[in-house]
Design an enzyme around this catalytic site. Structure first.
Site, mmCIF file in Angstrom:
data_model
loop_
_atom_site.group_PDB
_atom_site.id
_atom_site.type_symbol
_atom_site.label_atom_id
_atom_site.label_comp_id
_atom_site.label_asym_id
_atom_site.label_seq_id
_atom_site.Cartn_x
_atom_site.Cartn_y
_atom_site.Cartn_z
ATOM 1 C CG ASP A 2 -11.199 -49.802 37.532
ATOM 2 O OD1 ASP A 2 -10.094 -50.282 37.873
ATOM 3 O OD2 ASP A 2 -11.335 -49.018 36.577
ATOM 4 N N GLY A 5 -5.868 -50.803 42.779
ATOM 5 C CA GLY A 5 -4.493 -50.300 42.761
ATOM 6 C C GLY A 5 -4.420 -48.899 43.358
ATOM 7 N NE ARG A 6 -7.619 -46.000 39.826
ATOM 8 C CZ ARG A 6 -8.753 -45.914 39.143
ATOM 9 N NH1 ARG A 6 -9.364 -44.750 39.023
ATOM 10 N NH2 ARG A 6 -9.284 -46.997 38.603
ATOM 11 C CG ASN A 50 -6.904 -57.131 33.922
ATOM 12 O OD1 ASN A 50 -7.992 -57.398 34.436
ATOM 13 N ND2 ASN A 50 -6.536 -55.875 33.725
ATOM 14 N NE ARG A 53 -4.030 -54.620 35.547
ATOM 15 C CZ ARG A 53 -4.871 -54.157 36.451
ATOM 16 N NH1 ARG A 53 -4.761 -54.544 37.707
ATOM 17 N NH2 ARG A 53 -5.820 -53.317 36.122
HETATM 18 C C1 IPE Z 1 -9.438 -53.707 39.655
HETATM 19 O O1 IPE Z 1 -8.545 -52.799 40.207
HETATM 20 C C2 IPE Z 1 -9.024 -55.144 39.838
HETATM 21 C C3 IPE Z 1 -8.631 -55.874 38.616
HETATM 22 C C4 IPE Z 1 -8.725 -55.440 37.385
HETATM 23 C C5 IPE Z 1 -8.089 -57.202 38.821
HETATM 24 P P1 IPE Z 1 -7.310 -52.258 39.390
HETATM 25 O O2 IPE Z 1 -6.158 -53.175 39.612
HETATM 26 O O3 IPE Z 1 -7.671 -52.022 37.962
HETATM 27 O O4 IPE Z 1 -7.009 -50.880 40.130
HETATM 28 P P2 IPE Z 1 -6.585 -49.476 39.503
HETATM 29 O O5 IPE Z 1 -7.492 -49.187 38.359
HETATM 30 O O6 IPE Z 1 -5.163 -49.603 39.082
HETATM 31 O O7 IPE Z 1 -6.753 -48.516 40.633
HETATM 32 MG MG MG Z 2 -8.264 -50.403 36.847
#
Ligand code: IPE
Ligand code: MG
Length: 234
Positions: A2, A5-6, A50, A53
């Site tokens: 996890d 994205g951040r 997911n 998204r």
């Molecule tokens: C994890 O990182 C990757 C997947 C779930 C594919 P995230 O995409 O959840 O990243 P954050 O939580 O938005 O930072």
């Molecule tokens: Mg995440």
């Protein structure tokens, strides 16, 4: 895994930049786990949730998965990595399913470590599908209700060929299970770290394992009982 994205956002980049930069973390974790003798490592790569998204991100993740899987095959062979997948795999795009099948076939005789990708995976979906399979057997008189036990359930989960989870590591500071391996984690030790997944390296895995080694796993028993068992073994 996890925090991709951040990690990207912190650098003013699009989320997918984080996903692309997460491959080193995957490679290092698999190699480090295999070197310390772990028999299996399971990565939560894409959850049933997911799919909600933005399409652009979902498509990019699927392309990344397919391309990376293909690219890693020589290393899987070199390092004895047997690839496996759990989840509603039929939901994945055709080319991802195809690639996954090929990589699983190519690596099937490797035996150093089983690397499982949880894809379109959700624990509730897994348990629901397990119940349906068992109910079908009962309906067809292949199984009686009295025969349903822990072991039968385990055999009908996607993880039927995997051991129970010993250690669950979640990165990025979130302290949730997020519908992951709920049955399998009944006695897992949970480890949470603030490190964002793209920054996760072998030292971070070692830290998690070291913490795990210092926990006392009692499985419902008392410390004193465990001491007795240790004495009997030694
Ligand atoms: C994890 O990182 C990757 C997947 C779930 C594919 P995230 O995409 O959840 O990243 P954050 O939580 O938005 O930072
Ligand atoms: Mg995440």
């Amino acid at each position: 895994m996890d925090g991709n994205g951040r990690w990207a956002k912190k650098q003013g980049m699009a989320r997918i930049f984080g996903h692309r930069n997460a491959l080193t973390a995957v490679r290092e974790s698999v190699i480090a786990a295999s070197e310390i003798g772990a028999e299996a490592i399971t990565l939560y790569a894409f959850s049933t949730e997911n799919w909600k998204r933005p399409k652009l991100e979902v498509d990019a993740l699927m392309t990344l998965l397919t391309k990376s899987l293909k690219k890693e095959v020589p290393d899987f062979m070199k390092n004895g990595v047997k690839v496996n997948a759990i989840g509603k795999l039929n939901d994945l795009p055709d080319n991802a399913q195809q690639t996954l099948k090929e990589v699983i076939k190519t690596t099937e005789n490797n035996s150093k470590i089983i690397l499982t990708f949880a894809l379109s995976y959700g624990s509730r979906e897994e348990i629901t599908s397990c119940i349906k399979k068992i109910a079908e057997k009962v309906e067809n008189k292949e199984l009686s209700i009295n025969e349903i036990n822990d072991c039968q359930i385990q055999q009908h989960l996607y993880t039927h060929n995997l051991p129970d989870v010993d250690l669950m590591i979640r990165t990025s500071g979130e302290q949730r299970l997020s519908n992951y391996l709920l049955w399998q984690m009944a006695y897992a030790e949970l480890y949470f770290t603030d490190v964002l997944w793209p920054d996760f390296r072998r030292e971070d895995l070692y830290k998690a394992v070291e913490t795990y080694q210092n926990r006392e796993r009692r499985f419902g028993k008392t410390s004193e009982q465990l001491d007795g068992e240790h004495e009997q073994v030694t």
